[in-house]
Scaffold this active site. Structure first.
Site, PDB file in Angstrom:
ATOM      1  N   ARG A  80       0.850  -1.176   0.000  1.00 38.58           N
ATOM      2  CA  ARG A  80       0.000   0.000   0.000  1.00 38.58           C
ATOM      3  C   ARG A  80       0.895   1.238   0.000  1.00 38.58           C
ATOM      4  NH1 ARG A  80      -3.097   2.969   4.630  1.00 38.58           N
ATOM      5  NH2 ARG A  80      -4.000   4.562   3.285  1.00 38.58           N
TER       6      ARG A  80
ATOM      7  N   HIS B 151      -3.164  10.894   0.265  1.00 38.78           N
ATOM      8  CA  HIS B 151      -2.652  10.662   1.611  1.00 38.78           C
ATOM      9  C   HIS B 151      -2.056  11.986   2.101  1.00 38.78           C
ATOM     10  CE1 HIS B 151      -1.362   7.252   4.459  1.00 38.78           C
ATOM     11  NE2 HIS B 151      -1.049   8.387   5.081  1.00 38.78           N
TER      12      HIS B 151
ATOM     13  N   GLU C 113      -7.734   8.327   5.858  1.00 43.26           N
ATOM     14  CA  GLU C 113      -8.083   8.988   7.109  1.00 43.26           C
ATOM     15  C   GLU C 113      -8.561  10.423   6.938  1.00 43.26           C
ATOM     16  OE1 GLU C 113      -4.963   8.648   9.984  1.00 43.26           O
ATOM     17  OE2 GLU C 113      -4.831   6.471   9.828  1.00 43.26           O
TER      18      GLU C 113
ATOM     19  N   ASN D 134      -7.868   1.857   9.365  1.00 42.86           N
ATOM     20  CA  ASN D 134      -6.599   2.092  10.051  1.00 42.86           C
ATOM     21  C   ASN D 134      -6.885   2.117  11.540  1.00 42.86           C
ATOM     22  OD1 ASN D 134      -5.593   2.449   7.522  1.00 42.86           O
ATOM     23  ND2 ASN D 134      -5.001   4.597   7.790  1.00 42.86           N
TER      24      ASN D 134
ATOM     25  N   TYR E 284      -5.006   1.873  15.510  1.00 42.91           N
ATOM     26  CA  TYR E 284      -3.793   1.824  16.314  1.00 42.91           C
ATOM     27  C   TYR E 284      -4.054   1.560  17.792  1.00 42.91           C
ATOM     28  CZ  TYR E 284      -1.207   3.455  12.260  1.00 42.91           C
ATOM     29  OH  TYR E 284      -0.637   3.549  11.023  1.00 42.91           O
TER      30      TYR E 284
ATOM     31  N   GLU F  72      -3.970  -0.100   7.880  1.00 49.25           N
ATOM     32  CA  GLU F  72      -2.824   0.307   8.698  1.00 49.25           C
ATOM     33  C   GLU F  72      -2.998  -0.238  10.103  1.00 49.25           C
ATOM     34  OE1 GLU F  72      -1.910   4.503   8.937  1.00 49.25           O
ATOM     35  OE2 GLU F  72      -2.099   4.744   6.764  1.00 49.25           O
TER      36      GLU F  72
END
Ligand code: NAG
Ligand code: NAG
Ligand code: NAG
Ligand code: NAG
Ligand code: NAG
Ligand code: NAG
Ligand code: NAG
Ligand code: NAG
Length: 874
Positions: free
Chosen positions: A72, A118, A166, A300, A302, A342
């Protein structure tokens, strides 16, 4: 254990890695402007970053090394269209850069997963229209033109598109609190309007792809949203539960509801925000345009927060949070396909390669993803580790490192070095499972699929095992036997093996294949053996000089033709499919007398012989093998350039015969044709030592890749083989020993096999060894040292150590390297020296090797369709 088509990936973004911020006509982006104004940590910038604009080939090697099937990365809009508006012109070097990157990925069997935006908006769009704050439609149009250009330019090769990465961050940090470029401060309204035009732009891009490109390009397109999990502080407290729901709606639902849900913003946002601020409205038509515009949910993730809690830094390890979030997405948005685009963890200022913290993070998070798939039926199709390498971490500059590879930012070369986490991730991506090596080697009970072909083989001029032939083992006790015998009966011409074995002193015991198994006179008996084994196929070879005694069309030996006709007919009568090898090493002596395989005319001679066989036997033979193990034929020749020259002619002869078959016979006969290649598995002696890992790869490339790369890839030798031989020849002051294919030849050679056929017997441990001062030879050219796998049982021929697991690794390696081909094992077996029929060693050998083949087929998804035991008889 993950399914085999689970997409393992690793990710980067353009601004964070490319560098070359104004190279070759690239336009300025808002991140160039932002960092040049000193807005990032220590005034650091992405001007050079990881220099991937120049080093993309290195990046692809890192990916290949990780065993991932996807990469990616993002396109820099101002690199392609400097001002952001297509009417102002495109920047061809920027366009080419991505073309090159994509081609390089595909050449390495890595699928591009391309993010269109991005965060690096062209600065000109920010200056002229306030970027995403623009509500006039200009920014939507500019993005639509840009994406249209990308689909048109790259979509023939890119099958996975992500419109925005995002958007929450762009809106909130870029236009709300000004922590990110473009640094616009408008926490009340700006954020919502920026989000508004992003959602509309996304929908436009989706429809452009859906309406104009999807049918021909057959890719998928979607959006990537970031989401933390918000766990209620007290689950029994309704207020906390509502707070956590509100948090998810504001962070994720803001974009997910319009795209995956109703088409509109979450109710709670529309009501609550508009109480305080002007909140943009989506018209009925816009809602319709938004709804359903993502083929997958790109996630994504985290970290997780306890809501309401006070976290000081943003990233805490909360592995179970990802599982809860995945379940929430499944329930809230109607069970979409999810790709995790991600997931990863950073370390501050760490220079360590021993990143246990990251190994543990991946282990625990990925394990929760597995639970979500297996226990909760969440439809997760892929996982992406952020990031491939340390890079420019936005406002944090280079102070936070997220990479699987460590990057030396003070080194002008920006050297990348794998961290411990890279080999951990590779073990997951390569094996699709969490397993200790011991478990991996356990016996697997299972059933081969319906239609799997069991086969057994021999060759015309044959020996007890081919093994002795390979090594000319002077002191082994085996006697040379063949199966056909009748070396000169009924008009058969002499072959090089007749000559060779008739030369006294060439063989142990001076034995010959003159009579061998006398199969020439025992068709009935042999066919009976095949029948008793219950196999579906019998692989045998045709002796060229039995058909064309002097190797040419000058005359045909009808008795020889009759022999093969009778063998083929007898097999068909008992329902066994003949698998016919055209060349199993017994070149007519008459051709050898004019240079043999070193004389380029052999290409046409072979083609004439093959053509005759297709014409004569092809109405009954549907499975052809041109050459058996050209590696062995060539490598046993003299040192220096001869092996390379012989191989060159063999590849051309193979390609020519393939084309002949395809053009004149395949249509009406409906058979398949390929080549059988030698293999051995090369295990790096120290898997954590880069030079051993690369040396092992060189061994496989120089044995298998030498032939498979031209045929299954681009018509040319593997890069690493070219590099090694060219450098070594130069060092020795000779022209390169490796001949060069012309462009026309490459086109002729590429794609000339209907299946991937291998013979596999053994494995060795490999280390790097500098052999630049050794005599020039095919083996020395690769700078490797091979040694036995410790503990492997020794079979009779010296080189055959029994290493069953090597078979599975080899099958996985070639599956990845050559893009999931259909594979047949055309030989596998073991040699023994005892005369006993009580061959327990062979029983054990077959059990263990075939079990590893089964694992490759069932657990790893290798498209293995047949297995051949070598050999039907001594
Ligand atoms: C950022 O962009 C603005 C508008 O184009 C320009 O005036 C300014 O000089 C730029 N700042 C830097 C540091 O490049
Ligand atoms: C960043 O650059 C500005 C202006 O050039 C300078 O005043 C400041 O000291 C720099 N900060 C750091 C941390 O280098
Ligand atoms: C927020 O929205 C909910 C309905 O979803 C409503 O009950 C509540 O009063 C709203 N709060 C504010 C401050 O508007
Ligand atoms: C995408 O195109 C197909 C075929 O034209 C159409 O059926 C489908 O509704 C489109 N998807 C959306 C979200 O508009
Ligand atoms: C990083 O590169 C610099 C410059 O080439 C070199 O001096 C330094 O030793 C490198 N650091 C590491 C840890 O390799
Ligand atoms: C093979 O033949 C050579 C030459 O005739 C002879 O010297 C040698 O002894 C023979 N070897 C055996 C094992 O018979
Ligand atoms: C190659 O073979 C042809 C016959 O096919 C012969 O005329 C020629 O002399 C051979 N070349 C060499 C270099 O042996
Ligand atoms: C391949 O992987 C090994 C082991 O992780 C690594 O050390 C080596 O440098 C890698 N090769 C490349 C070209 O990155």
């Amino acid at each position: 254990q993950y399914v085999s088509d689970f997409a393992w990936s690793s990710a980067t973004s353009a601004y964070q890695i490319e560098g070359g911020w104004n190279a070759d006509g690239k336009g300025e982006s808002i991140w160039d402007n932002f960092t040049h104004a000193g807005r990032s940590h220590n005034n650091e910038t992405g001007d050079d970053a990881c220099l991937s604009y120049y080093k993309y080939k290195d990046d692809v090697q890192l990916l290949r090394n990780l065993s991932v099937g996807y990469y990616r990365f993002s396109l820099s809009w101002p690199r392609i269209i400097p001002t952001g508006e297509i009417n102002d012109g495109i920047n061809q070097p920027g366009v080419d850069y991505y073309n090159n990157l994509i081609d390089e990925l595909l050449a390495n069997n890595i699928q591009p997963m391309v993010t269109l935006y991005h965060w690096d908006l062209p600065q000109a769009l920010q200056d002229k229209y306030e970027g995403w704050l623009d509500q006039s439609g200009i920014i939507v149009k500019a993005f639509a033109d840009y994406t249209d250009f990308c689909f048109k330019t790259y979509g023939d090769r890119v099958k996975f598109w992500i419109t925005f990465n995002e958007p929450f961050i762009t809106a909130q940090l870029g236009y709300g609190v000004a922590a990110f470029a473009p640094g616009h401060y408008s926490p009340g309204e700006g954020v919502y309007y920026a989000a508004h035009s992003i959602i509309k732009s996304h929908a436009q891009a989706y429809h452009i792809y859906n309406n104009t490109y999807r049918e021909s390009q057959k890719g998928q397109i979607g959006i990537t949203l970031n989401s933390n999990w918000a766990d209620p502080m007290t689950r029994t407290d309704l207020e906390h539960v509502e707070a956590s729901q509100r948090n998810l709606a504001f962070a994720t639902g803001w974009f997910a509801d319009p795209i995956f849900g109703t088409g509109d913003y979450p109710d709670i946002m529309r009501y609550n925000v508009s109480t305080f601020y002007l909140f943009p409205k989506l018209s009925k038509a816009e809602k319709l345009l938004n709804k359903g515009t993502s083929d997958f949910f790109g996630l994504n993730h985290y970290t997780s927060h306890l809501w309401l809690s006070s976290a000081s830094t943003w990233l805490y390890q909360v592995p179970w949070g990802i599982r809860k979030l995945l379940i929430w997405i499944k329930r809230t948005y109607g069970d979409p396909v999810i790709y995790i685009t991600e997931n990863g963890i950073s370390e501050h200022f760490s220079d360590g390669l021993d990143d246990d913290i990251r190994v543990n993070y991946y282990k625990n998070y990925i394990n929760e993803v597995l639970k979500a798939i297996k226990e909760d039926d969440v439809n997760v199709k892929g996982y992406t580790a952020w990031s491939l390498m340390d890079n420019f971490e936005w406002a944090e500059g280079y102070s936070e490192r997220f990479g699987l590879h460590w990057v030396n930012f003070t080194d002008p070369e920006r050297t990348r070095i794998p961290k411990k986490s890279a080999s951990y991730y590779r073990s997951l991506a390569g094996n699709h499972e969490f397993k200790s090596p011991r478990e991996r080697d356990e016996f697997h009970y299972g059933t081969f699929p319906e239609g799997f072909k069991w086969s057994v083989s021999t060759s015309a001029y044959q020996v007890l095992t081919k093994i002795i032939v390979r090594f000319f083992c002077q002191n082994c006790n085996l006697c040379l036997k063949q199966i056909e015998g009748g070396w000169n009966v009924d008009g058969k011409g002499e072959s090089i093996w007749d000559t060779f074995s008739h030369t006294p002193g060439k063989r142990a015991n001076n034995e010959t294949g003159d009579i061998a198994c006398d199969s020439y006179h025992k068709v009935k008996e042999d066919v009976n053996l095949v029948k008793m084994l219950g196999v579906q196929q019998y692989r045998f070879s045709i002796s060229w000089s039995r058909i064309f005694p002097d190797g040419t069309t000058s005359y045909v030996n009808q008795a020889g033709v009759d022999y093969y006709n009778s063998l083929i007919d007898s097999l068909l009568k008992i329902g066994v499919e003949p698998v016919v090898t055209l060349y199993h090493w017994d070149l007519p002596q008459a051709l050898e007398d004019v240079g043999g395989l070193l004389n380029e005319t052999v290409v046409d001679r072979f083609n004439e012989y093959a053509d005759f066989c297709f014409k004569t036997f092809g109405n009954r033979v549907k499975f052809w093998i041109t050459f058996n193990e050209p590696y062995v034929i060539t490598w046993l020749g003299s040192p220096g350039e001869a092996p390379y020259q012989a191989a060159h002619n063999i590849i051309k002869a193979h390609a020519k015969a393939y084309r002949t078959y395809k053009k004149f016979y395949k249509g009406k006969q409906g058979g398949r044709i390929g080549m059988t290649m030698s293999t051995e598995w090369a295990e790096p002696k120290d898997p954590n030592n880069p030079s051993d890992v690369e040396a092992a790869d060189r061994v496989i490339q120089s044995i298998l890749g030498w032939f498979a790369h031209p045929i299954f890839k681009n018509g040319d030798y593997p890069e690493v083989v070219k590099k090694q031989v060219n450098e070594r020849s130069q060092l020795q002051g000779t022209p390169s020993r490796l001949p060069v294919f012309t462009d026309a030849e490459k086109v002729e050679i590429a794609g000339t096999a209907d299946f991937f056929a291998i013979n596999g017997y053994t494995s060795r441990l490999v280390t790097y060894q500098d052999k630049s001062t050794w005599p020039p030879s095919y083996e020395n050219d690769r700078d490797t040292h091979e040694e036995p796998i410790p503990g492997a049982i020794q079979a009779t021929p010296d080189w055959l150590k029994i290493v069953p697991w090597g078979m599975r690794r080899l099958l996985n390696w070639l599956d990845r390297e050559y893009g999931h081909p259909t594979v047949y094992i055309t030989e596998n077996g073991v040699g023994t020296s005892d005369a006993t029929v009580d061959d327990q060693i062979r029983v054990n050998f077959y059990k263990a090797y075939i079990n590893e083949a089964l694992k490759a087929q069932q657990l790893d998804g290798v498209d293995l369709q047949g297995y051949t035991a070598w050999s039907l008889m001594d």
